[in-house]
Design an enzyme around this catalytic site. Structure first.
Site, PDB file in Angstrom:
ATOM      1  N   CYS A  82      37.898 136.732  80.514  1.00 39.14           N
ATOM      2  CA  CYS A  82      36.984 137.686  81.147  1.00 39.14           C
ATOM      3  C   CYS A  82      36.207 137.012  82.281  1.00 39.14           C
ATOM      4  CB  CYS A  82      36.068 138.305  80.094  1.00 39.14           C
ATOM      5  SG  CYS A  82      35.220 139.788  80.691  1.00 39.14           S
ATOM      6  N   HIS A 138      40.350 140.778  76.681  1.00 41.33           N
ATOM      7  CA  HIS A 138      39.884 140.037  75.510  1.00 41.33           C
ATOM      8  C   HIS A 138      40.950 140.004  74.420  1.00 41.33           C
ATOM      9  CE1 HIS A 138      35.573 139.811  76.721  1.00 41.33           C
ATOM     10  NE2 HIS A 138      35.891 140.892  77.410  1.00 41.33           N
ATOM     11  N   GLU A 169      40.817 138.419  71.766  1.00 40.13           N
ATOM     12  CA  GLU A 169      40.155 138.268  70.465  1.00 40.13           C
ATOM     13  C   GLU A 169      39.476 139.561  70.036  1.00 40.13           C
ATOM     14  OE1 GLU A 169      36.858 138.443  73.158  1.00 40.13           O
ATOM     15  OE2 GLU A 169      38.805 137.466  73.306  1.00 40.13           O
TER      16      GLU A 169
END
Length: 223
Positions: free
Chosen positions: A113, A197, A199
């Protein structure tokens, strides 16, 4: 677009968060260590989501988390990680300066990001504010040079400029909605980044494998 809610005709001044270094507000102030894995990952905290730390720990990492403006030259690590975070990446001049120095080496680097935008700036590319930010769990991206598409979770208002990348770097992923940058990678060194992202929680986990890609690079380089 800035906005405000006025109650009882009180005069509330506009506040533009992009004028402040939001990363400095949310980053830790001193070094922290998580896990006891075999491989040392130096994580620059620009507003990290702790699921990033969890994903690294379960892949044999000891995570050394440092503030956004930490001098990383004297740190010992097997891989460097730049986290997500808020605001305009161009305000993080110290992080960009540190990354430029790290690029002179060959230890694996991964940015997520804001980390993607900071790596782009450190490589000599430009960033800009999007007219419409990406803020949802269903952003489609494609891996450049393949027919592989992924559904990703995103939350950002700035982007790296693909056209400004120098000859040593290339786009890694592209957004299928607006063709904006979703990651970059070095053509020769083990450096890469993603705007989305992997995750994400909650959200799709289509791209969690990128933690394996990074840690495989770390293990190969360290062993």
């Amino acid at each position: 677009m800035l906005g405000k809610i006025i109650y009882n005709e009180d005069d509330v001044p506009f506040y533009d968060p992009n004028l402040d270094n939001l990363v400095d507000m949310v980053s830790i102030k001193e070094k922290k260590i998580f896990g006891k894995g075999r491989y040392r990952i130096l994580l620059i905290d620009c507003g990290v989501k702790y699921n990033i730390v969890r994903n690294l720990i379960k892949r044999e990492a000891t995570v050394i988390m440092v503030p956004w403006n930490w001098n990383i030259e004297n740190e010992e690590y097997d891989g460097l990680f730049i986290s997500n975070g808020p605001g305009d990446p161009k305000l993080c001049t110290e992080t960009v300066s540190n990354l430029k120095k790290a690029f002179n080496g060959s230890k694996p680097i991964y940015g997520i990001c804001l980390g993607n935008q900071l790596m782009a700036l450190a490589s000599g590319a430009d960033t800009y504010k999007l007219k419409y930010g990406h803020r949802s769990h269903n952003q489609p991206v494609i891996q450049v040079g393949t027919t592989k598409g992924f559904i990703t979770s995103q939350n950002h208002g700035f982007a790296a400029d693909n056209q400004s990348l120098n000859v040593e770097w290339e786009p890694y992923f592209i957004n299928l909605n607006d063709n904006t940058n979703e990651g970059i990678k070095h053509k020769k060194k083990p450096f890469f980044s993603t705007q989305f992202h992997p995750e994400a929680s909650s959200g799709p986990t289509d791209t969690e494998f990128l933690f394996d890609v990074f840690m495989d690079m770390v293990k190969e380089n360290a062993d």
